[in-house]
Design a protein around this motif. Structure first.
Motif, short mmCIF file in Angstrom:
data_model
loop_
_atom_site.label_atom_id
_atom_site.label_comp_id
_atom_site.label_asym_id
_atom_site.label_seq_id
_atom_site.Cartn_x
_atom_site.Cartn_y
_atom_site.Cartn_z
N THR A 24 -6.07 46.40 -28.02
CA THR A 24 -4.89 47.12 -28.49
C THR A 24 -3.85 46.14 -29.01
OG1 THR A 24 -5.30 48.93 -26.94
CG2 THR A 24 -3.06 48.73 -27.82
N LEU A 25 -3.62 45.06 -28.27
CA LEU A 25 -2.68 44.02 -28.71
C LEU A 25 -3.15 43.36 -29.99
CD1 LEU A 25 -0.15 42.31 -28.31
CD2 LEU A 25 -1.50 40.85 -26.77
N ARG A 26 -4.44 43.07 -30.10
CA ARG A 26 -4.98 42.44 -31.32
C ARG A 26 -4.75 43.36 -32.53
NH1 ARG A 26 -9.78 42.27 -34.28
NH2 ARG A 26 -10.79 43.76 -32.90
N PHE A 27 -5.01 44.64 -32.37
CA PHE A 27 -4.80 45.58 -33.48
C PHE A 27 -3.33 45.58 -33.89
CE2 PHE A 27 -9.03 46.68 -33.07
CZ PHE A 27 -9.41 47.76 -33.87
N LYS A 28 -2.40 45.58 -32.92
CA LYS A 28 -0.96 45.55 -33.24
C LYS A 28 -0.59 44.25 -33.93
CE LYS A 28 0.88 48.33 -29.45
NZ LYS A 28 1.64 48.26 -28.19
N PHE A 54 -8.71 35.04 -23.10
CA PHE A 54 -7.56 34.42 -22.45
C PHE A 54 -6.32 35.20 -22.85
CE2 PHE A 54 -10.61 31.01 -22.39
CZ PHE A 54 -10.35 30.34 -21.20
N GLY A 55 -5.33 35.20 -21.97
CA GLY A 55 -4.11 35.92 -22.26
C GLY A 55 -2.89 35.10 -21.91
N PHE A 56 -1.80 35.42 -22.54
CA PHE A 56 -0.50 34.83 -22.24
C PHE A 56 0.40 35.97 -21.80
CE2 PHE A 56 3.73 33.17 -23.15
CZ PHE A 56 3.63 31.90 -22.58
N TYR A 57 1.02 35.79 -20.65
CA TYR A 57 1.80 36.84 -20.02
C TYR A 57 3.25 36.42 -19.86
CZ TYR A 57 -2.79 38.65 -18.76
OH TYR A 57 -4.08 39.13 -18.81
N ILE A 58 4.13 37.37 -20.06
CA ILE A 58 5.55 37.21 -19.75
C ILE A 58 5.90 38.31 -18.76
CG2 ILE A 58 7.92 37.25 -20.60
CD1 ILE A 58 6.89 36.19 -23.26
N ASN A 59 6.35 37.90 -17.58
CA ASN A 59 6.67 38.85 -16.52
C ASN A 59 5.52 39.85 -16.30
OD1 ASN A 59 9.15 37.58 -16.23
ND2 ASN A 59 10.16 38.98 -17.64
N THR A 61 3.29 40.92 -18.26
CA THR A 61 2.93 41.75 -19.41
C THR A 61 2.18 40.89 -20.42
OG1 THR A 61 4.87 43.15 -19.09
CG2 THR A 61 3.84 43.19 -21.27
N LEU A 62 1.02 41.35 -20.84
CA LEU A 62 0.22 40.64 -21.83
C LEU A 62 0.94 40.66 -23.18
CD1 LEU A 62 -2.58 39.31 -22.52
CD2 LEU A 62 -3.30 41.61 -23.21
N VAL A 63 1.22 39.47 -23.73
CA VAL A 63 1.93 39.40 -25.01
C VAL A 63 1.17 38.61 -26.07
CG1 VAL A 63 4.20 39.69 -23.94
CG2 VAL A 63 3.30 37.38 -24.33
N ALA A 64 0.10 37.92 -25.66
CA ALA A 64 -0.72 37.17 -26.62
C ALA A 64 -2.12 37.05 -26.03
CB ALA A 64 -0.13 35.79 -26.89
N PHE A 81 -3.87 35.90 -31.22
CA PHE A 81 -2.95 36.95 -31.66
C PHE A 81 -1.77 37.07 -30.71
CE2 PHE A 81 -6.75 38.51 -29.58
CZ PHE A 81 -6.27 39.27 -28.52
N VAL A 82 -0.62 37.40 -31.29
CA VAL A 82 0.64 37.50 -30.55
C VAL A 82 1.29 38.83 -30.91
CG1 VAL A 82 2.92 36.45 -30.21
CG2 VAL A 82 0.93 34.99 -30.61
N HIS A 83 1.88 39.47 -29.92
CA HIS A 83 2.57 40.74 -30.15
C HIS A 83 3.53 40.56 -31.33
CE1 HIS A 83 5.14 44.20 -29.60
NE2 HIS A 83 4.20 44.70 -28.79
N PRO A 84 3.58 41.52 -32.25
CA PRO A 84 4.42 41.38 -33.45
C PRO A 84 5.89 41.06 -33.16
CG PRO A 84 3.03 43.33 -33.64
CD PRO A 84 2.82 42.78 -32.26
#
Length: 148
Positions: A24-28, A54-59, A61-64, A81-84
């Protein structure tokens, strides 16, 4: 009083929910408006063990995210990929995630049972290419490569 961000990169646990979150994040991130039903090329690769997410999380929440595979003697970054809303935000989520993945070289070599001499990836746009150049990747005919 400033809010402190809790940021971390890690290998993503292989659950259907996590794979769905990543896709879902990749599509966004790539502005793909269509929704996906069922399996994608990447979800199949993750499920059958040919790719590691692999994921990058802030608090928490998956953001990348990114998917890693083995191609010849290269640690291949399939997607990054990174959240827009965080692209070009200065948080450097993509850079931090890629650095983390590269720091996991020995564990990835054990998993794929191969010795990696290079990391390879494809730049999807000029901003990505500029980032990868700053990180030591060198353009080739098809892919950018970095010695490990």
């Amino acid at each position: 009083m400033k809010n402190k961000l809790n940021m971390c990169a890690k290998q993503v646990d292989l659950s259907i929910e996590n794979i769905y979150l990543l896709e879902t994040l990749r599509f966004k991130a790539y502005s793909m408006n269509e929704s996906f039903e069922g399996n994608t090329f990447y979800s199949i690769g993750i499920t059958n063990g040919t790719m590691i997410p692999f994921g990058f999380y802030i608090n928490d929440t998956l953001v990348a995210g990114c998917y890693v595979s083995s191609c010849h003697n290269s640690l291949y970054i399939e997607q990054l990929f990174v959240h827009p809303q965080l692209q070009n935000s200065g948080l450097r989520a993509g850079r931090l995630l890629l650095n983390y993945v590269l720091s996991q070289k020995e564990e990835l070599e054990k998993y794929f049972q191969k010795k990696f001499t290079f990391s390879a990836l494809e730049a999807s746009n000029e901003k990505a290419k500029a980032l990868y150049l700053k990180m030591g990747y060198v353009p080739g005919e098809l892919l950018m490569r970095k010695s490990l």
